[in-house]
Write an enzyme that holds these catalytic residues in place. Sequence first.
Site, PDB file in Angstrom:
ATOM      1  NE  ARG A  82      49.632  35.528  40.964  1.00  0.00           N
ATOM      2  CZ  ARG A  82      49.689  35.315  39.485  1.00  0.00           C
ATOM      3  NH1 ARG A  82      50.804  34.906  39.059  1.00  0.00           N
ATOM      4  NH2 ARG A  82      48.603  35.302  38.819  1.00  0.00           N
ATOM      5  CD  GLU A 125      37.729  35.461  35.669  1.00  0.00           C
ATOM      6  OE1 GLU A 125      37.281  34.979  36.732  1.00  0.00           O
ATOM      7  OE2 GLU A 125      38.566  36.362  35.642  1.00  0.00           O
ATOM      8  NE  ARG A 150      47.293  38.412  37.281  1.00  0.00           N
ATOM      9  CZ  ARG A 150      47.196  38.084  35.971  1.00  0.00           C
ATOM     10  NH1 ARG A 150      48.566  38.146  35.515  1.00  0.00           N
ATOM     11  NH2 ARG A 150      46.121  38.237  35.524  1.00  0.00           N
ATOM     12  N   GLY A 182      46.738  41.508  34.725  1.00  0.00           N
ATOM     13  CA  GLY A 182      48.130  41.867  34.619  1.00  0.00           C
ATOM     14  C   GLY A 182      48.544  43.304  34.569  1.00  0.00           C
ATOM     15  CE  LYS A 237      37.717  38.316  38.325  1.00  0.00           C
ATOM     16  NZ  LYS A 237      38.253  37.563  39.570  1.00  0.00           N
ATOM     17  CB  SER A 272      43.888  43.453  37.775  1.00  0.00           C
ATOM     18  OG  SER A 272      44.370  42.250  38.246  1.00  0.00           O
TER      19      SER A 272
END
Length: 342
Positions: A33, A178, A293, A264, A220, A262
């Site tokens: 990032r 998740e 992100r 991507g 998640k 999210s």
Amino acid sequence: MNLADLNKVAQAMVAPGKGILAADESSGTIKKRFDAINVESTEDNRRDYREMLFRSKEAMTKYISGVILYDETIWQKAKDGTPLVKLIEQAGAIPGIKVDEGTQALPGCPGELVTVGLDKLAERLKKYYEQGARFAKWRAVIDIADGIPSMTAIHVNAHALARYAALCQAAQIVPIVEPEVLMDGDHDIDRCYDVTQRVLNKTFQELRVQRVALEGMILKPNMAISGKKAKTRAGVEEVAEKTVRLLKSCVPAAVPGIAFLSGGQSDEEATAHLDAMNRIGNLPWKLTFSYGRALQAAPQKAWSGKADNVGAGQQAFTHRAQMNGLASKGEWKADLEKKKAA
Ligand code: 5MM
């Protein structure tokens, strides 16, 4: 385990109009990032960046219920010596911690991964609780491609997620479960729907077998969505309708909330999808965000590693947090994005 207290924390994590900031990028991911904004990934830069987010008063107090931290961050102090965990608590948000230790190749299953980190997890959870963590996160990664995912990959990852969740609850920590089905391929939305359904069914089967109390956890998941490289991609209404249908078929109503990743999606897509789902209404659980992100791309760009840009970074973060807060109530409008751009 005190289930009433676990449930209280879980409910607070999905409080109306609020969602979770996933700021738990591991060292490799945060470097990627930072590379994109030409910032060196040093301990100080990572601290400065995250301190900027946690000191965004409006975002943190109004729209963020909790923050998922990486191990380095939970022990870090702000420039003035205040522990970063305290900044989160002072804003009225709940500190959480990523406890998986990443993925490894799954033997016998080429191209597939299993998430690791169960060894000594009970001891680590105890230390994280003492440091202020009231929830945790473990991410399993399931890829879609020719011939995969295998039943083996789905099974071992679901088993590990449930082992992790049971250990968390024994340590009085709410587990975020998740199981991420990646949107990297060229598959269509229906293939994503089928794979996610298999993954969620197996995950809840393992959670039941390992006696995880559903009232004291948060799910998640990914949305039912077309792969990024798909020739035609499903629109907002189709994603919303299919995701809600899918979740209703797999997720028991005892689960207090579902906080999406999210994965991507663009910032605005992630917001529009969440909003459209909440507009459908009549849902047995809260639906909100736990974005990494889609909450951070804008503030990262605005900040770009410069102290002079902290205000701009905080403004960009507040805007995305507000948009997603509205989406978690089905009250977002595309116009609000344009107003910001004007
Ligand atoms: C923020 O990134 C999290 C940590 O990822 P790595 O272990 O790969 O560094 C990640 O688990 C994240 O919480 C979820 O993928 C959701 O983030 P996105 O960006 O998909 O919303």
